[in-house]
Every structure is written in C-alpha cells, then in structure tokens.
Design an enzyme around this catalytic site. Structure first.
Site, PDB file in Angstrom:
ATOM      1  N   CYS A 130       5.093  -3.712   2.117  1.00 32.24           N
ATOM      2  CA  CYS A 130       4.628  -3.122   0.657  1.00 32.24           C
ATOM      3  C   CYS A 130       6.185  -2.561  -0.179  1.00 32.24           C
ATOM      4  O   CYS A 130       5.727  -3.111  -1.801  1.00 32.24           O
ATOM      5  CB  CYS A 130       3.298  -2.614   0.617  1.00 32.24           C
ATOM      6  SG  CYS A 130       3.805  -1.140   1.140  1.00 32.24           S
ATOM      7  N   HIS A 243       2.717   2.387  -5.234  1.00 30.12           N
ATOM      8  CA  HIS A 243       4.558   2.822  -4.372  1.00 30.12           C
ATOM      9  C   HIS A 243       5.288   2.785  -5.600  1.00 30.12           C
ATOM     10  O   HIS A 243       5.743   1.593  -6.675  1.00 30.12           O
ATOM     11  CB  HIS A 243       4.685   1.937  -3.647  1.00 30.12           C
ATOM     12  CG  HIS A 243       4.097   2.079  -2.258  1.00 30.12           C
ATOM     13  ND1 HIS A 243       2.684   2.750  -2.258  1.00 30.12           N
ATOM     14  CD2 HIS A 243       3.914   1.624  -1.344  1.00 30.12           C
ATOM     15  CE1 HIS A 243       2.664   2.226  -0.915  1.00 30.12           C
ATOM     16  NE2 HIS A 243       3.190   2.225  -0.366  1.00 30.12           N
ATOM     17  N   ASN A 316       0.575  -0.968  -4.272  1.00 29.70           N
ATOM     18  CA  ASN A 316       1.388  -1.689  -3.199  1.00 29.70           C
ATOM     19  C   ASN A 316      -0.292  -2.338  -2.466  1.00 29.70           C
ATOM     20  O   ASN A 316      -0.381  -2.740  -1.914  1.00 29.70           O
ATOM     21  CB  ASN A 316       1.707  -0.422  -2.675  1.00 29.70           C
ATOM     22  CG  ASN A 316       0.255   1.089  -2.542  1.00 29.70           C
ATOM     23  OD1 ASN A 316       0.180   1.377  -3.083  1.00 29.70           O
ATOM     24  ND2 ASN A 316      -0.784   1.257  -1.362  1.00 29.70           N
TER      25      ASN A 316
END
Length: 345
Positions: A130, A243, A316
C-alpha cells in the site's frame, strides 16, 4: 457478455472494499462471488445494493471464473493462487507472496500497465504494498521528466494497513485512555498505538531495516526503475484510514517546484492540493474514501542539487489495495487479455 469475478477474503477490510469498488465502478461482472475461510461461511457481505452469502474457498471451483481478487494474506495466497491460476482464472493478489517473482507482473496501472501482459506465465498478477502504490503514482511522471537518482521517504501509516484487529486495538486503547481504563497492549502492535507512533512495521531484517521498508525499495525498483536508490523509514500512526508520506527526491536534471506541480497536476491518479496557507494541504482524514493520490507541500530542497520535497496522502484500503486490484482487472478487460474460450461452450 459480463465476467465472473471471485473475491477471496471477502469478509476482511480490503475484501469488503473490493466489493464496494466493483459496484461503484460498474465493473462488467455478470456474477460476483464472495469467498472466505470455512469459519466465515454463510456470513453476508454487501455488493452494491445486493447482499452476498460468503462461500468457502476450499470447495469452490474456479474453472468458470474469469478473475479472482485475492485478499486473504500471504500464506493463503501461496497455497491457493497457483491452483486457481491453473484452472484458467487470473488471480490479482494483494499479498506480498508473488510480488518479487520474476514471472509475476507487479502492477500499478498508472505506472506500468504495459507489464500486465506477463501474467500468462503464472496467471497471477501482484498488487504492490500500500505504501509503495501511492508513492510510485507520484514518482512516475517526475522520473520521466527529470530522472530520479535517489528517494528518501518516511511513512505515516494508518492502522487499517494491519487489518481489522489493529483498528479495534486503536479504538479500544483510545477509549481506555478517556475512561481511565486498562490500556491493553501486545495485540497487533509491539507498543501502545493510542496517542503514540511506532517506527516498526513488519519484521526486522539483518540490516536493521524492516520488511515494510525493504518492500518499498524492491517494489519501486521492479515497477519504475532498478537504478533508483531508495531508503525508507516506515512508521505506524494512530490514524484509522489513510497513509501519508514525506518524500525527498534527488533528480539527475533540474526540476523546479513549479514545473513539478504542473507535471503532477497532469498525471493520472494524482490530485495536487497545495496552497501555501493554513489548511492548504491534504491529510489522511480527507483522503479516506477517495480514489486519488494527493500531493501537497511541493517545494525545492536547497540542501542537494536538483532536490524536491513533497507530501503524499492516499486511502490505503483503496489505491493501496482494493482500487488498484480492480484497476488491474479493468486493464485486462480493456486490453482484451482475458481468455474467454471457456465461455464459448
């Protein structure tokens, strides 16, 4: 004629997201099957306005299925993906099981869609990590413009990257802080995650880096350019979804912040939100539920020749996993790469 798609790991965070995205993007599927382990048999999951009953993976026949979106973890993938591929179904695997296999293409469609043709060797295509997926979407157009020599990246990764239990751990620990309860540790994380950050994702390797950091290096080289030097520090933060990454790049040729901004604004899958004012940047909170990789804080780094900094944020569970897998499936269909002979009968 529509396609038949199986989602393995359909009861997990990413599996559920895959089902949502297939429905959202009106993927041309006549039938979508939700699969998981025996303990999840009979559970119900949503697919658009439909409800699917989960079937067991180990008794399912893939011979009439076109695409399998696999999100059941590395061990399950190692066992099942080759067997599924041998039945003529193309596996798009979200785990790290086959990412570094020379016979398995590792794909981010905005970056290296042409490499997808290599899937015929194993009938398996790998989804990247990711944190790598959102990074290479931003690096690709900049590399084409000025050739990247070196990248230094620090990640700020949400707990959803470690699964539902990790999200529960953050929730329960946070609640315990506010209610003066016992803060239970030792679950998915090596230290308390509530109101804390942990510079440790995945296992430690002999050189002191973690496997998560190594993945970013190896995957960037495989998808973008083996000559790129990359070093990473991967950090878990108390955020549920999304993220973020602080990225420093050294180029072979000069590239101004203005030119980089112009390039990124035109890049597929990228949205630039970069106003030099309070709130003029993206955070994981705003990126959650969105498809784009967001770039902010673009500025030149005067400490090295041809240096640039930027901030990169993405959901993510979507671009880092489920969305990327569905986009790979769309590439297979749009380029007419699937063998439809089994449907001719």
């Amino acid at each position: 004629m529509g396609y038949k798609v199986a989602v393995v790991g359909a009861t997990g965070n990413v599996g559920r997201e895959m089902l949502d995205i297939l429905a959202e993007r009106a993927f041309p599927a006549d039938e979508v099957v939700a699969l998981a382990s025996r303990r999840s048999q009979g559970q119900e999951v949503s697919y658009g306005d439909k409800t699917l009953k989960v079937k067991t993976l180990d008794t399912y026949d893939f011979s009439d299925t076109d695409i399998c979106l696999m999100s059941a973890g590395g061990e399950a993938s190692k066992e099942w993906s080759p067997r599924i591929g041998q039945q003529g179904c193309v596996v798009i695997d979200n785990s790290s099981a086959f990412r570094y296999d020379a016979d398995v293409p590792l794909i981010v469609p905005e970056v290296n869609a042409d490499a997808v043709v290599g899937f015929t060797k194993r009938n398996i295509i790998a989804n990247p990590n990711c944190s790598t997926a959102q990074l290479v979407v931003a690096l690709k157009p900049l590399h084409e413009a000025a050739t990247i020599k070196r990248v230094v990246v620090s990640t700020y990764q949400s707990v959803s990257g470690a699964g539902k239990e990790a999200m529960d751990e953050l929730f329960n620990q946070t609640r315990a802080v506010f209610t003066a309860g016992e803060i239970k540790q030792g679950g998915k994380f090596t230290k308390r995650i509530a109101f804390n950050v942990i510079p440790h994702i995945d296992v430690f390797m002999e050189d002191g880096y973690t496997k998560e950091e190594w993945k970013m290096v190896a995957e960037t080289k495989k998808m973008l350019d083996p000559k790129i030097k990359l070093t990473a520090t991967a950090v878990r933060v108390p955020v549920f979804i999304g993220h973020a990454e602080s990225v420093n790049i050294e180029f072979e040729q000069p590239l101004s912040a203005e030119k980089a901004t112009e390039i990124l604004r035109a890049a597929p899958g990228v949205l630039v939100i970069d106003k030099r004012e309070n709130g003029g940047y993206m955070t994981p909170h705003e990126a959650a539920g969105e498809d784009a990789t967001y770039i902010s804080r673009i500025r030149e780094d005067a400490t090295v020749e041809n240096g640039l900094n930027f901030w990169c944020v993405s959901d993510n569970l979507r671009k880092g996993a489920a969305l990327n897998a569905v986009q790979i499936a769309e590439v297979l269909i749009n380029r007419k790469l699937l063998n439809r002979a089994k449907h001719a009968a």
